[in-house]
Design an enzyme around this catalytic site. Structure first.
Site, PDB file in Angstrom:
ATOM      1  N   GLU A 184       2.201   1.824  -3.437  1.00  0.00           N
ATOM      2  CA  GLU A 184       1.157   2.393  -4.303  1.00  0.00           C
ATOM      3  C   GLU A 184       1.095   3.907  -4.167  1.00  0.00           C
ATOM      4  O   GLU A 184       1.038   4.647  -5.154  1.00  0.00           O
ATOM      5  CB  GLU A 184      -0.197   1.768  -3.952  1.00  0.00           C
ATOM      6  CG  GLU A 184      -1.382   2.406  -4.647  1.00  0.00           C
ATOM      7  CD  GLU A 184      -2.594   2.586  -3.743  1.00  0.00           C
ATOM      8  OE1 GLU A 184      -3.169   3.700  -3.719  1.00  0.00           O
ATOM      9  OE2 GLU A 184      -2.961   1.616  -3.056  1.00  0.00           O
ATOM     10  N   HIS A 185       1.107   4.389  -2.925  1.00  0.00           N
ATOM     11  CA  HIS A 185       1.065   5.836  -2.681  1.00  0.00           C
ATOM     12  C   HIS A 185       2.258   6.535  -3.312  1.00  0.00           C
ATOM     13  O   HIS A 185       2.121   7.568  -3.970  1.00  0.00           O
ATOM     14  CB  HIS A 185       1.059   6.107  -1.172  1.00  0.00           C
ATOM     15  CG  HIS A 185      -0.305   6.128  -0.576  1.00  0.00           C
ATOM     16  ND1 HIS A 185      -0.790   7.189   0.149  1.00  0.00           N
ATOM     17  CD2 HIS A 185      -1.302   5.211  -0.581  1.00  0.00           C
ATOM     18  CE1 HIS A 185      -2.017   6.930   0.562  1.00  0.00           C
ATOM     19  NE2 HIS A 185      -2.343   5.729   0.136  1.00  0.00           N
ATOM     20  N   GLU A 197      -4.569   7.933   7.475  1.00  0.00           N
ATOM     21  CA  GLU A 197      -5.502   6.997   6.849  1.00  0.00           C
ATOM     22  C   GLU A 197      -5.745   5.793   7.754  1.00  0.00           C
ATOM     23  O   GLU A 197      -6.878   5.337   7.919  1.00  0.00           O
ATOM     24  CB  GLU A 197      -4.930   6.542   5.502  1.00  0.00           C
ATOM     25  CG  GLU A 197      -5.833   5.618   4.719  1.00  0.00           C
ATOM     26  CD  GLU A 197      -5.251   5.224   3.378  1.00  0.00           C
ATOM     27  OE1 GLU A 197      -5.659   4.173   2.838  1.00  0.00           O
ATOM     28  OE2 GLU A 197      -4.387   5.967   2.858  1.00  0.00           O
ATOM     29  N   HIS A 212       0.829  -1.205   0.000  1.00  0.00           N
ATOM     30  CA  HIS A 212       0.000   0.000   0.000  1.00  0.00           C
ATOM     31  C   HIS A 212       0.863   1.255   0.000  1.00  0.00           C
ATOM     32  O   HIS A 212       0.571   2.245  -0.694  1.00  0.00           O
ATOM     33  CB  HIS A 212      -0.919  -0.026   1.225  1.00  0.00           C
ATOM     34  CG  HIS A 212      -1.748   1.196   1.404  1.00  0.00           C
ATOM     35  ND1 HIS A 212      -1.434   2.184   2.323  1.00  0.00           N
ATOM     36  CD2 HIS A 212      -2.880   1.611   0.785  1.00  0.00           C
ATOM     37  CE1 HIS A 212      -2.335   3.132   2.266  1.00  0.00           C
ATOM     38  NE2 HIS A 212      -3.225   2.820   1.341  1.00  0.00           N
TER      39      HIS A 212
END
Length: 434
Positions: free
Chosen positions: A70-71, A142, A67
């Site tokens: 991805e960012h 998040e 993740h």
């Protein structure tokens, strides 16, 4: 290009594996103005323990690495990929699941340029220690947001019960502690291991000419060089044992009513390729017959107040794990659990009596599928690559048409094991006594 023709729907999917190993799927849609592209690597949150390319020993990376990667890929040297897409009239996004990471855009103009942006930023990693440190704060916020979401905590609570040693029990984004451990070198290591064309696929659907679009992609890829690649070796505990399952757990959070989720861990073996897709479809039909809104069980449970409009069920089949879940806000968690157990216990006897309901269910499921075929995002997003033998949404229709009630009975026999059930409940916080 190889053509897969679906004459029943007057659709043709063109596929080509490029010289560098990238598998390309192109599906032109007549009468559509928009084009949608999704670029996927088969690297997700569970792929944390692996042998890096060119090495011989396993390494284990911090939870949340896929993740985080991805960012960071959107943050390129000298530009932001999100902003660049916007400059050329495209909406862009990305997502990470437990088993893959996907980058996408949709646009009605500048398709070639937007395809180039998509391919370029995903295939040109740029990480610095300073930018990685900055991202930790963003992702940390998040994570905290999901920590405060009772529905997400309910879902992760069930996964902890069913898979306490499998990496699927850890949040896709990781934890505040694990993301603090991530460094730029970790991102590069994961990238070089999994982000190779041979481990990726590109699906483009909408207003396109397949020959022209393929030539754009081939030209872009021919300008790049890629290192030698070996299929990643990932170590994941399969946990087929019943002993690993936590049967019941409760926590208290700031909710108005109790929330309950029940999970059935799949202990049977899933077939490969197209047969795996057929298995998924059979289970979804099975669940619809037994627990759908038109089922006898649903009407009784709703009228008795055991469930309400929040009730839902889901079958999740992914690489290395599969399970069924049922969830609802309910003041009667124990009765909810008992009601689910009763249906499952008698499923083998009940199913053969539901021939009429089965025929109607197939018709309804096919109708829903036909509606999804008009959504270019649904067409591309439903593609699972090797997991289901390169099948597309159009293959699903043929499977639905050929499935029988006997097939569902056979699947129920393999899947339903009441010993593999688990319950997770969120109770409202107790009010402080004065």
């Amino acid at each position: 290009m190889h053509k897969r023709e679906y004459q029943q729907f007057q659709e043709t999917c063109y596929t080509q594996t490029l010289a560098n190993g990238l598998r390309v799927n192109l599906l032109p849609k007549q009468g559509f103005h928009k084009t949608y592209a999704i670029f996927t690597t088969h690297f997700g949150a569970i792929d944390r323990t692996f042998i890096p390319q060119g090495q011989s020993s396993y390494v284990t990376q911090p939870a949340g690495i896929a993740h985080f990667l991805e960012h960071k890929l959107f943050d390129q040297k000298g530009y932001d990929a999100f902003e660049l897409f916007g400059r050329y009239g495209a909406d862009s996004n990305a997502f990470t699941s437990f088993t893959k990471t996907s980058y996408l855009f949709s646009a009605t103009q500048n398709i070639r340029k937007n395809l180039e942006i998509l391919l370029d930023f995903v295939q040109e990693p740029y990480f610095t220690e300073a930018s990685v440190e900055k991202e930790k704060g963003i992702i940390g916020q998040e994570i905290q947001m999901y920590d405060d979401d009772p529905d997400w905590q309910l879902y992760m609570g069930l996964l902890n019960n069913l898979y306490p040693k499998h990496p699927v029990h850890v949040d896709i984004a990781g934890t505040i502690d694990t993301i603090q451990q991530i460094q730029a070198q970790d991102l590069y290591l994961a990238y070089r291991t999994f982000y190779h064309p041979q481990n990726m696929d590109l699906f483009v659907v909408g207003n396109l000419n397949p020959e022209e679009t393929l030539s754009w992609i081939e030209e872009n890829q021919a300008q790049k060089s890629f290192s030698e690649f070996k299929q990643p070796q990932v170590k994941i505990a399969t946990e087929a044992s019943l002993q690993e399952i936590t049967a019941h757990k409760e926590i208290r959070l700031a909710v108005n009513r109790p929330k309950a989720i029940i999970g059935l861990k799949g202990l049977d073996t899933i077939p490969d390729g197209r047969a795996g897709l057929a298995y998924q479809i059979k289970v979804n039909l099975l669940l619809y017959l037994l627990f759908g809104e038109s089922s006898e069980w649903y009407l009784q449970a709703y009228n008795k107040g055991i469930i309400d409009d929040t009730f839902s069920y889901e079958f999740d089949l992914s690489r290395s794990f599969h399970y069924v879940s049922w969830s609802s806000d309910t003041n009667r968690p124990q009765d909810f659990k008992q009601a689910i157990q009763t249906v499952l216990k008698h499923a083998r006897v009940t199913l053969p009596t539901l021939e009429r309901e089965f025929t109607l269910a197939k018709r309804e499921m096919l109708g829903r599928l036909l509606q999804r075929m008009d959504a270019i995002e649904a067409i591309a997003n439903s593609y699972e690559g090797d997991l289901f033998g390169q099948t597309t949404i159009f293959d699903q229709a043929e499977i639905y048409e050929n499935v029988t009630l006997t097939d569902l009975c056979q699947v129920a026999e393999k899947l339903i094991d009441l010993r593999a059930l688990s319950t997770f409940v969120i109770q409202p916080k107790e009010e402080a006594k004065s």
